[in-house]
Each structure stands twice: as C-alpha cells, then as structure tokens.
Design a protein around this motif. Structure first.
Motif, PDB file in Angstrom:
ATOM      1  N   GLU A  79       1.152  -1.085   0.015  1.00 28.07           N
ATOM      2  CA  GLU A  79       0.052  -0.111   0.048  1.00 28.07           C
ATOM      3  C   GLU A  79       0.926   1.393  -0.271  1.00 28.07           C
ATOM      4  OE1 GLU A  79      -2.770  -0.462   3.452  1.00 28.07           O
ATOM      5  OE2 GLU A  79      -4.022  -1.280   2.105  1.00 28.07           O
ATOM      6  N   GLY A  80       0.369   2.157  -0.838  1.00 29.68           N
ATOM      7  CA  GLY A  80       1.327   3.443  -1.028  1.00 29.68           C
ATOM      8  C   GLY A  80       2.503   3.462  -1.780  1.00 29.68           C
ATOM      9  N   ALA A  81       2.917   2.196  -2.045  1.00 34.76           N
ATOM     10  CA  ALA A  81       4.130   2.327  -2.993  1.00 34.76           C
ATOM     11  C   ALA A  81       4.047   2.471  -4.482  1.00 34.76           C
ATOM     12  CB  ALA A  81       4.780   0.749  -2.926  1.00 34.76           C
ATOM     13  N   HIS A  82       4.915   3.007  -5.088  1.00 39.52           N
ATOM     14  CA  HIS A  82       5.040   3.096  -6.587  1.00 39.52           C
ATOM     15  C   HIS A  82       5.192   2.202  -7.325  1.00 39.52           C
ATOM     16  CE1 HIS A  82       6.040   5.058 -10.480  1.00 39.52           C
ATOM     17  NE2 HIS A  82       7.095   4.150 -10.388  1.00 39.52           N
ATOM     18  N   GLY A  83       6.513   1.141  -6.990  1.00 41.03           N
ATOM     19  CA  GLY A  83       6.733   0.230  -7.822  1.00 41.03           C
ATOM     20  C   GLY A  83       6.840  -1.182  -7.041  1.00 41.03           C
ATOM     21  N   MET A  84       6.855  -2.347  -7.716  1.00 40.88           N
ATOM     22  CA  MET A  84       6.961  -3.644  -6.953  1.00 40.88           C
ATOM     23  C   MET A  84       7.944  -4.505  -7.821  1.00 40.88           C
ATOM     24  SD  MET A  84       3.780  -5.659  -5.579  1.00 40.88           S
ATOM     25  CE  MET A  84       3.942  -6.790  -4.028  1.00 40.88           C
ATOM     26  N   PHE A  85       9.035  -5.254  -7.254  1.00 45.46           N
ATOM     27  CA  PHE A  85       9.606  -5.973  -7.887  1.00 45.46           C
ATOM     28  C   PHE A  85       9.208  -7.436  -7.260  1.00 45.46           C
ATOM     29  CE2 PHE A  85      13.486  -8.763  -7.362  1.00 45.46           C
ATOM     30  CZ  PHE A  85      13.942  -9.040  -8.573  1.00 45.46           C
ATOM     31  N   SER A  86       9.313  -8.451  -8.197  1.00 46.41           N
ATOM     32  CA  SER A  86       8.483  -9.719  -7.831  1.00 46.41           C
ATOM     33  C   SER A  86       9.740 -10.829  -8.349  1.00 46.41           C
ATOM     34  CB  SER A  86       7.239  -9.892  -8.455  1.00 46.41           C
ATOM     35  OG  SER A  86       6.973 -11.330  -8.288  1.00 46.41           O
ATOM     36  N   VAL A  87      10.099 -11.640  -7.476  1.00 51.41           N
ATOM     37  CA  VAL A  87      10.853 -12.859  -8.011  1.00 51.41           C
ATOM     38  C   VAL A  87      10.472 -14.060  -7.008  1.00 51.41           C
ATOM     39  CG1 VAL A  87      12.745 -12.186  -6.517  1.00 51.41           C
ATOM     40  CG2 VAL A  87      13.014 -13.935  -8.586  1.00 51.41           C
ATOM     41  N   GLN A  88      10.280 -15.101  -7.747  1.00 52.22           N
ATOM     42  CA  GLN A  88       9.798 -16.279  -7.066  1.00 52.22           C
ATOM     43  C   GLN A  88      10.875 -17.515  -7.217  1.00 52.22           C
ATOM     44  OE1 GLN A  88       7.255 -14.719  -8.914  1.00 52.22           O
ATOM     45  NE2 GLN A  88       6.819 -13.841  -7.052  1.00 52.22           N
ATOM     46  N   PRO A  89      11.331 -18.171  -5.969  1.00 50.73           N
ATOM     47  CA  PRO A  89      12.084 -19.313  -6.239  1.00 50.73           C
ATOM     48  C   PRO A  89      11.604 -20.468  -7.053  1.00 50.73           C
ATOM     49  CG  PRO A  89      10.759 -19.473  -4.048  1.00 50.73           C
ATOM     50  CD  PRO A  89      10.630 -18.311  -4.654  1.00 50.73           C
ATOM     51  N   THR A  90      12.408 -21.412  -7.653  1.00 55.34           N
ATOM     52  CA  THR A  90      11.999 -22.180  -8.298  1.00 55.34           C
ATOM     53  C   THR A  90      12.351 -23.699  -7.642  1.00 55.34           C
ATOM     54  OG1 THR A  90      14.071 -22.621  -9.313  1.00 55.34           O
ATOM     55  CG2 THR A  90      12.651 -21.282 -10.453  1.00 55.34           C
ATOM     56  N   VAL A  91      11.787 -24.849  -7.943  1.00 54.42           N
ATOM     57  CA  VAL A  91      11.907 -26.000  -7.469  1.00 54.42           C
ATOM     58  C   VAL A  91      13.348 -26.442  -7.141  1.00 54.42           C
ATOM     59  CG1 VAL A  91      11.734 -28.551  -7.455  1.00 54.42           C
ATOM     60  CG2 VAL A  91       9.745 -27.001  -8.330  1.00 54.42           C
ATOM     61  N   GLY A  92      13.811 -26.447  -5.846  1.00 52.01           N
ATOM     62  CA  GLY A  92      15.346 -26.794  -5.583  1.00 52.01           C
ATOM     63  C   GLY A  92      16.012 -25.633  -5.012  1.00 52.01           C
ATOM     64  N   SER A  93      15.375 -24.328  -5.242  1.00 53.68           N
ATOM     65  CA  SER A  93      16.131 -23.398  -4.761  1.00 53.68           C
ATOM     66  C   SER A  93      16.475 -23.270  -3.312  1.00 53.68           C
ATOM     67  CB  SER A  93      15.250 -21.929  -4.928  1.00 53.68           C
ATOM     68  OG  SER A  93      15.073 -21.854  -6.310  1.00 53.68           O
ATOM     69  N   PRO A  94      17.644 -22.819  -3.094  1.00 53.00           N
ATOM     70  CA  PRO A  94      18.052 -22.658  -1.534  1.00 53.00           C
ATOM     71  C   PRO A  94      16.914 -22.103  -0.596  1.00 53.00           C
ATOM     72  CG  PRO A  94      19.751 -22.023  -3.028  1.00 53.00           C
ATOM     73  CD  PRO A  94      18.706 -22.258  -3.770  1.00 53.00           C
ATOM     74  N   GLY A  95      16.768 -22.654   0.460  1.00 54.32           N
ATOM     75  CA  GLY A  95      15.652 -22.259   1.432  1.00 54.32           C
ATOM     76  C   GLY A  95      14.355 -22.581   1.141  1.00 54.32           C
ATOM     77  N   ARG A 117      -1.944  -5.362  -8.046  1.00 53.22           N
ATOM     78  CA  ARG A 117      -2.964  -4.696  -8.831  1.00 53.22           C
ATOM     79  C   ARG A 117      -4.034  -4.158  -7.451  1.00 53.22           C
ATOM     80  NH1 ARG A 117      -7.751  -7.916 -12.144  1.00 53.22           N
ATOM     81  NH2 ARG A 117      -8.100  -8.732  -9.922  1.00 53.22           N
ATOM     82  N   ALA A 118      -4.191  -4.866  -6.406  1.00 53.37           N
ATOM     83  CA  ALA A 118      -5.105  -4.434  -5.558  1.00 53.37           C
ATOM     84  C   ALA A 118      -4.547  -3.104  -5.003  1.00 53.37           C
ATOM     85  CB  ALA A 118      -5.256  -5.455  -4.522  1.00 53.37           C
ATOM     86  N   ALA A 119      -3.234  -3.091  -4.734  1.00 53.37           N
ATOM     87  CA  ALA A 119      -2.569  -1.902  -3.994  1.00 53.37           C
ATOM     88  C   ALA A 119      -2.328  -0.786  -5.108  1.00 53.37           C
ATOM     89  CB  ALA A 119      -1.300  -2.335  -3.706  1.00 53.37           C
ATOM     90  N   GLY A 120      -2.608  -0.848  -6.484  1.00 55.71           N
ATOM     91  CA  GLY A 120      -2.514   0.150  -7.362  1.00 55.71           C
ATOM     92  C   GLY A 120      -1.070   0.535  -7.548  1.00 55.71           C
ATOM     93  N   ILE A 121      -0.102  -0.466  -7.598  1.00 59.02           N
ATOM     94  CA  ILE A 121       1.207  -0.325  -8.040  1.00 59.02           C
ATOM     95  C   ILE A 121       1.400   0.242  -9.449  1.00 59.02           C
ATOM     96  CG2 ILE A 121       3.217  -1.593  -8.647  1.00 59.02           C
ATOM     97  CD1 ILE A 121       2.685  -1.053  -5.714  1.00 59.02           C
ATOM     98  N   GLU A 122       2.108   1.292  -9.539  1.00 61.05           N
ATOM     99  CA  GLU A 122       2.223   1.817 -11.088  1.00 61.05           C
ATOM    100  C   GLU A 122       3.305   1.388 -11.863  1.00 61.05           C
ATOM    101  OE1 GLU A 122       2.401   6.030 -10.679  1.00 61.05           O
ATOM    102  OE2 GLU A 122       1.655   5.948  -8.462  1.00 61.05           O
ATOM    103  N   HIS A 123       4.029   0.464 -11.358  1.00 56.95           N
ATOM    104  CA  HIS A 123       5.090  -0.217 -12.182  1.00 56.95           C
ATOM    105  C   HIS A 123       5.528  -1.416 -11.492  1.00 56.95           C
ATOM    106  CE1 HIS A 123       9.096   0.395 -14.759  1.00 56.95           C
ATOM    107  NE2 HIS A 123       8.451  -0.721 -14.890  1.00 56.95           N
TER     108      HIS A 123
END
Length: 317
Positions: A79-95, A117-123
């Motif tokens: 909420e209130g942020a301009h941008g969002m960066f997203s990355v997910q681990p794959t199968v076997g990733s550490p952790g 989308r719900a938070a209205g992220i602009e980028h």
C-alpha cells in the motif's frame, strides 16, 4: 519468527519500491541498486528479525513482514508504494521446503501480481527466465513453464509491467550446486556454450527500468552477460584461483534417476539453450560483466571461500 504486523505504512519522502524476495540473491541485488539510485525500498521478509533482513535494514531499507502465500500481507505491505519487484524461487532453490513444487511457485507469483493490482502499483517488474516466451513452440523445462504461467497472469491483469528474462546465473558456480570433489561438475555437455549472467547486473537493469518507466513499461527483455562452454568456465575459474579446476560431466542418467525434470532441463540446455542476445544486453547496460570480470570482481573470492570449507580430493579417498 514473529508474526507479520498488518498495519499500514507511513511513507517517508520519495517514491518507494516494494521488493519481494528481498533476502534472496536477486532481491538483495535489486535492493542495493535501488537504494543506490535514490529510491526508498520496502524489503519484504517473512522473518523481519532475521539476520538477512537486519542486513537490509542497516543498508537503508524499510523491512516489512509479508509472505507470498498470504495475499493480504502482500497487499498491506504494498500500500502506498510506487513500484514492486517480484521474483519467486524455483523447485530446488536454496531455502525452499523439500516439498516446494512448481504449483507453489506459480501460486506465489500470481499472489504477488494480484497484490500489486489491489494496491494500485504503478510499475511492476517481474524476473522470469530467458526462453520462457518460447512456450507453445517447443517443449520447455518446468521452471520456464512456471515463469511463463506467471507472465501470462501478469498480462491478464493488465499490470503496467516490465518482464526481465535473465539466463543462468554466474553465482551458480560458487557453491555445492556445481563444485564437487575439487572439480566443476554438472550434466552439461563440455563443449556446448552456455549463457550466464551476473545477478548484480539484473539488479542494475531493474533499477534502470524503474527509473525510466516510459521506456520500460510494456517491455520484455532477455538478459545475458557471457557465453562459455563448461570446460571454458572451469578453466577461467582455475586461472582466477591459480590452481587447476577440472570439469567433470555427470552422466545424464544419474540426474534422471533423481529427477526427470532436472534431466530434461540439462538436455534442453545442451540441445536448445536460452539464445539471449548478449549484445542487446550490453546496449542496455554497457557495464554488464563478462564471466572473467565477474570472477575478478567477486566470483573468485566467493569460490575460493567455498572451496576452503570443502575436503580435498585426497581426503575423500
């Protein structure tokens, strides 16, 4: 691990980018480059009191408690942020948990996109993997299919998004994934060129994308920094360390006995590969590291530190 506080955030001055997976390899690089570029960074962690989160806080990031399995926590953190960066681990990733699956990866990626989308992220910037866009024209490894499914959901939501598709990371050669018994050991064919990329350069390009939304929103870009055969990679590491490092190919049958998906991924790399445009990456980021420059800058020291903790071949015998 303390529970996430679902309260709202009060913004400091300047625009904020939310970094999902902030304590992971890509997330740390992205956070570092965003902070260095003058952004406020809200680093998401499921354990805000843990050492990785505290390290990000000491660098200047705001730490927010959120989990990719909990859409509500993601929305509150965004909420209130301009941008969002997203990355997910794959199968076997550490952790990841031993039972972490491709469906978990896709669900997490979709959850983050829905929260944006719900938070209205602009980028929104998502790191996928090179070759994922070839889905439908050839059979792809499962990790590429998972990323493609997340990409498709981002597109369906109509998010103002940038898709980055890096190839394999140079950092894969710094630990037990590839360094075994005093050798570089993988199932890749010794003389087949493989494309690699330094994680730090993904962080640079991510910060660049956020700084130029008019050029980057709606863009899909494959990223690669160098191309070498496994034999050349082993030789380069050996030269940097000042000691021989042989390359040993693991039989594909041994890989298949453990995982059919992983065996096919290696066969795909040997027969088709990522096919990213290295020169295009350098036009975007002229400072993109070659494998040799990455070794000089950080890779050799990390590899040496790992090898120093391992038994010598003589100790194995």
């Amino acid at each position: 691990m303390r529970q996430c506080d679902m309260g709202r955030f009060v913004e400091p001055t300047g625009k904020t980018v939310v970094v999902v997976g902030a304590t992971g390899l890509q997330g740390r690089a992205v956070t570092r480059h965003l902070l260095g570029s003058g952004w406020q960074v809200r680093a998401l962690s499921r354990d805000p009191d843990g050492a990785p989160a505290r390290e990000l806080a000491s660098a200047g990031a705001q730490i927010a408690c959120a989990q990719m399995d909990d859409v509500g926590s993601l929305i509150a953190a965004a909420e209130g942020a301009h941008g969002m960066f997203s990355v997910q681990p794959t199968v076997g990733s550490p952790g990841t948990a031993p039972d972490f699956s491709a469906e978990d990866e896709v669900r997490w990626g979709i959850n983050v996109a829905e929260a944006a989308r719900a938070a209205g992220i602009e980028h929104f910037v998502f790191t996928s993997v090179a070759g994922a866009d070839r889905h439908g024209s050839e059979r792809l490894p499962q990790n590429l299919v998972s990323k493609w499914r997340i990409e498709q959901h981002i597109a369906a939501l109509g998010l103002p998004a940038t898709i980055l598709r890096p190839v394999s990371f140079m950092e894969n050669f710094t630990g037990g994934y590839a360094l075994q018994g005093g050798a570089l050991a993988t199932a890749l064919a010794p003389e087949v060129p493989q494309q690699v990329m330094a994680v730090d350069d993904v962080g640079f390009v991510t910060a660049l994308a956020f700084s130029r939304p008019e050029d980057w929103i709606g863009r899909e870009v494959a990223l690669a920094g160098d191309e070498l055969t496994p034999t050349q990679i082993a030789a380069a590491i050996g030269d940097a360390l000042g000691r021989p490092l042989p390359y040993v190919r693991i039989p594909i049958g041994a890989i298949r006995a453990l995982s059919e998906d992983f065996a096919f991924a290696n066969e795909w790399l040997n027969e088709r590969g990522y096919r990213a445009d290295i020169s295009a990456t350098r036009r975007i980021h002229p400072g993109t590291m070659s494998f040799a420059s990455w070794l000089d800058r950080e890779g050799a020291a990390r590899i040496a530190a790992f090898l120093a903790t391992q038994p010598t071949p003589e100790q194995h015998s």
